[in-house]
Design an enzyme around this catalytic site. Structure first.
Site, PDB file in Angstrom:
ATOM      1  N   CYS A  55       0.857  -1.160  -0.136  1.00  0.00           N
ATOM      2  CA  CYS A  55      -0.035  -0.081  -0.044  1.00  0.00           C
ATOM      3  C   CYS A  55       0.755   1.265   0.107  1.00  0.00           C
ATOM      4  CB  CYS A  55      -1.177   0.095   1.193  1.00  0.00           C
ATOM      5  SG  CYS A  55      -0.224  -0.117   2.876  1.00  0.00           S
ATOM      6  N   HIS A  86      -2.523   1.873   6.922  1.00  0.00           N
ATOM      7  CA  HIS A  86      -2.667   1.825   5.705  1.00  0.00           C
ATOM      8  C   HIS A  86      -2.220   3.321   4.988  1.00  0.00           C
ATOM      9  CE1 HIS A  86      -4.486   0.972   1.934  1.00  0.00           C
ATOM     10  NE2 HIS A  86      -5.618   1.794   1.955  1.00  0.00           N
TER      11      HIS A  86
END
Length: 378
Positions: free
Chosen positions: A85, A160
């Site tokens: 990510c 994230h």
């Protein structure tokens, strides 16, 4: 294979070198420590290409609708593999920078052309199977002499990365876990787009803090450092070198103008006038000025060069610090640690050193909590 990706540390030096190893030129990452209205004041607003935001992720519904990436002209790739990510957010941000502002390098230029007609899922798959991108990403794999096996049921915090960009005077959030970009809104007249993104990020942080408090979380828990914001900006080292070069060309022209009028001055800049920037005054422009005004130009250039050289030196030191830290990240320090522990144990100093290390670690943790609490309060 596309799933062979490691986790990498969220750090400006890591992300900057990652981009350079892929072939991107003229870009670096800067950490943003405050989210108040002065957050980006130290940066050249026109050289902020995007933002990368790290936050603690939790599976929950997001009512905000997504838009069609193809219809908006925004490059958007879905995340199809784990641990990618960070690089995914970086790639999506870079791909949306206009070509006249940033040199993506040969690989990403070819990659962008190849994926232009693909849907977000296929774009994500293309990133995961890109050997140059994966190789650069995995070069930051933590080296260790031991393989640590975690319990399958062991669960830790999940973090994230997402990106924020401006396209056609609209701010978008790029989250690879969503179906498409999220439109944050239009950029108000007279306001830089980073301010619109800052407000959205601040809203997310405040919402998280309120949720923590509502769920019975402690004040200490709500103040934990769970967010990190980095700006994708122009390479400051290169920008400063260019600025110094501009001032030297202007100073040389001004000095030559003075010499042509019989003034006794030293030509201290050995630069090729054919390579002078187009935006500096010509010899004709300088000849039309009074001698005193031309001397003032020389003085202003000299003062500006001194200021820029200070900035240049600071940027060089920062770059060298990044190089040293990345070298340590890529080194296996376990043998050194074991050797040091044996040496300390023989001298009877192992336990005192351990306690001292614990105290130092706790101090750093408290300092981070205090910094996070201050940032949230702003």
């Amino acid at each position: 294979m596309g799933d062979e990706w490691c986790t990498i540390e969220s750090d400006p030096g890591v992300f900057t070198q990652l981009c350079e190893e892929i072939g991107v030129k003229g870009v670096q990452f800067e950490e943003v420590y405050s989210l108040d209205q002065t957050a980006f004041m130290q940066m050249d607003a026109e050289k902020i290409y995007g933002l990368v935001f790290l936050f603690k992720w939790a599976k929950e519904a997001d009512p905000r609708p997504t838009v069609n990436a193809q219809d908006t002209g925004v490059f958007f790739a879905q995340q199809v593999i784990q641990n990618a990510c960070a690089t995914q957010a970086i790639m999506s941000t870079l791909m949306n920078v206009p070509s006249e502002k940033l040199d993506l390098g040969p690989h990403l230029k070819e990659f962008k052309e190849f994926t232009i007609g693909l849907d977000p899922q296929m774009k994500g798959l293309a990133i995961s199977n890109s050997e140059p991108i994966r190789k650069a990403h995995n070069s930051f794999r933590q080296q260790t002499s031991f393989e640590i096996v975690h319990d399958k049921d062991e669960k830790g915090d999940a973090f994230h990365f997402i990106g924020y960009i401006c396209h056609d005077k609209k701010v978008y959030e790029l989250d690879g876990l969503k179906e498409g970009p999220v439109l944050i809104g239009d950029v108000p007249e007279g306001v830089h787009w980073s301010e619109k993104a800052r407000e959205e990020i601040q809203r997310r942080i405040e919402a998280y803090s309120q949720k923590q408090a509502a769920s019975g979380g402690s004040a200490e828990g709500a103040a934990e450092l769970r967010f990190q914001l980095m700006a994708v900006v122009a390479n400051r080292l290169h920008e400063t070198e260019q600025s110094i070069d501009r001032e030297r060309h202007l100073r040389q022209r001004a000095n030559i103008s003075l010499v042509s009028r019989g003034e006794d001055v030293e030509l201290m800049d050995e630069v090729d006038d054919d390579e002078a920037p187009d935006d500096i005054p010509s010899f004709e422009d300088l000849s039309a000025k009074e001698v005193s005004d031309v001397k003032a130009v020389v003085e202003q250039c000299s003062n500006k060069i001194k200021e820029l050289e200070t900035v240049l030196e600071a940027e060089k030191k920062k770059r060298q610090k990044w190089v040293n830290e990345n070298a340590l990240r890529r080194a296996d320090l376990v043998p050194l640690a074991l050797c040091a522990m044996r040496h300390l144990a023989r001298k009877g100093q192992l336990m005192p050193a351990l306690e001292k290390g614990k105290a130092a670690h706790l101090k750093r943790v408290e300092e981070k909590k205090a910094a996070a609490a201050t940032a949230t309060a702003h």
